[in-house]
Write an enzyme that holds these catalytic residues in place. Structure first.
Site, PDB file in Angstrom:
ATOM      1  N   LEU A  66       0.903  -1.158   0.000  1.00 13.37           N
ATOM      2  CA  LEU A  66       0.000   0.000   0.000  1.00 13.37           C
ATOM      3  C   LEU A  66       0.938   1.203   0.000  1.00 13.37           C
ATOM      4  O   LEU A  66       1.508   1.551   1.028  1.00 13.37           O
ATOM      5  CB  LEU A  66      -0.909   0.008   1.234  1.00 13.37           C
ATOM      6  CG  LEU A  66      -1.885  -1.150   1.368  1.00 13.37           C
ATOM      7  CD1 LEU A  66      -2.750  -0.983   2.617  1.00 13.37           C
ATOM      8  CD2 LEU A  66      -2.766  -1.272   0.136  1.00 13.37           C
ATOM      9  N   PRO A  67       1.144   1.815  -1.157  1.00  8.94           N
ATOM     10  CA  PRO A  67       2.284   2.724  -1.367  1.00  8.94           C
ATOM     11  C   PRO A  67       2.154   4.098  -0.716  1.00  8.94           C
ATOM     12  O   PRO A  67       2.056   5.133  -1.384  1.00  8.94           O
ATOM     13  CB  PRO A  67       2.355   2.820  -2.890  1.00  8.94           C
ATOM     14  CG  PRO A  67       0.940   2.629  -3.328  1.00  8.94           C
ATOM     15  CD  PRO A  67       0.357   1.631  -2.375  1.00  8.94           C
ATOM     16  N   CYS A  68       2.225   4.122   0.600  1.00  7.84           N
ATOM     17  CA  CYS A  68       2.160   5.387   1.322  1.00  7.84           C
ATOM     18  C   CYS A  68       3.374   6.262   1.042  1.00  7.84           C
ATOM     19  O   CYS A  68       3.337   7.476   1.264  1.00  7.84           O
ATOM     20  CB  CYS A  68       1.983   5.164   2.817  1.00  7.84           C
ATOM     21  SG  CYS A  68       3.264   4.156   3.574  1.00  7.84           S
ATOM     22  N   HIS A  69       4.450   5.668   0.509  1.00  2.13           N
ATOM     23  CA  HIS A  69       5.628   6.463   0.156  1.00  2.13           C
ATOM     24  C   HIS A  69       5.315   7.438  -0.983  1.00  2.13           C
ATOM     25  O   HIS A  69       6.072   8.377  -1.207  1.00  2.13           O
ATOM     26  CB  HIS A  69       6.808   5.558  -0.226  1.00  2.13           C
ATOM     27  CG  HIS A  69       6.553   4.662  -1.385  1.00  2.13           C
ATOM     28  ND1 HIS A  69       5.923   3.434  -1.241  1.00  2.13           N
ATOM     29  CD2 HIS A  69       6.818   4.799  -2.704  1.00  2.13           C
ATOM     30  CE1 HIS A  69       5.828   2.870  -2.432  1.00  2.13           C
ATOM     31  NE2 HIS A  69       6.365   3.672  -3.342  1.00  2.13           N
ATOM     32  N   ARG A  70       4.196   7.259  -1.661  1.00  2.31           N
ATOM     33  CA  ARG A  70       3.809   8.146  -2.767  1.00  2.31           C
ATOM     34  C   ARG A  70       3.049   9.387  -2.289  1.00  2.31           C
ATOM     35  O   ARG A  70       2.640  10.208  -3.102  1.00  2.31           O
ATOM     36  CB  ARG A  70       2.971   7.376  -3.779  1.00  2.31           C
ATOM     37  CG  ARG A  70       3.750   6.242  -4.429  1.00  2.31           C
ATOM     38  CD  ARG A  70       2.931   5.439  -5.408  1.00  2.31           C
ATOM     39  NE  ARG A  70       3.698   4.273  -5.837  1.00  2.31           N
ATOM     40  CZ  ARG A  70       3.144   3.136  -6.249  1.00  2.31           C
ATOM     41  NH1 ARG A  70       1.830   3.008  -6.316  1.00  2.31           N
ATOM     42  NH2 ARG A  70       3.920   2.121  -6.599  1.00  2.31           N
TER      43      ARG A  70
END
Length: 162
Positions: free
Chosen positions: A122-126
């Protein structure tokens, strides 16, 4: 049944944990193994393969069974994270607006992003600040920078040795 394994990545070790049928945790903090969890690397072979492809630049999303356990609000935030495209970023405010949540919920959105149990998947780094600055990441800002560089959002940093 709680099971886990630890895999190597270019960004350090990654903890993968699950319930035997779905991935429930991805963390760069490999010390957060639940008490009673059994190490079972073979159960995570597909996840390890997909992480390897992602870090090799051959995969832009993950196709793994996942299970999150949050409030209805948290689940909405995490669903929005899952929809963020590879190679792009959004701001906390834009994510809040996309959820049709009131603007005063931006802190709750940010807090939920910080509690993301499935880093990278779940790409929270984006998610970045409204001015584009890199802010908070449970894996550390250097890993966030590295992930966004891998995805082509940021240019690789050139370091001078002189």
């Amino acid at each position: 049944m709680d099971i886990h394994t630890i895999i190597d990545s270019p960004l350090g070790e990654i903890l993968l944990a699950g319930d035997g049928s779905a991935l429930t945790r991805v963390s760069f903090d490999v010390t957060v193994v639940r008490e009673g969890s059994r190490r079972e690397p073979s159960a995570f072979a597909e996840a390890e393969r997909q992480f390897g492809e992602y870090f090799a630049g051959e995969r832009t999303s993950f196709d793994l069974p996942v299970l999150t356990r949050g409030s209805a609000f948290q689940e909405r935030v995490w669903a929005e994270l899952a929809a963020l495209p590879y190679g792009a970023t959004t701001s906390y405010g834009a994510l809040t607006a996309r959820m049709r949540a009131p603007a005063d919920r931006i802190r709750a959105v940010a807090s939920t992003i910080g509690a993301n149990p499935l880093l990278v998947v779940l790409p929270c780094h984006r998610v970045v600040a409204s001015n584009g600055a890199l802010t908070g990441y449970a894996g550390g800002l250097e890993r966030k920078r590295a992930l966004l560089t891998l995805e082509g959002v940021l240019q690789p940093q050139l370091w001078s040795t002189s």
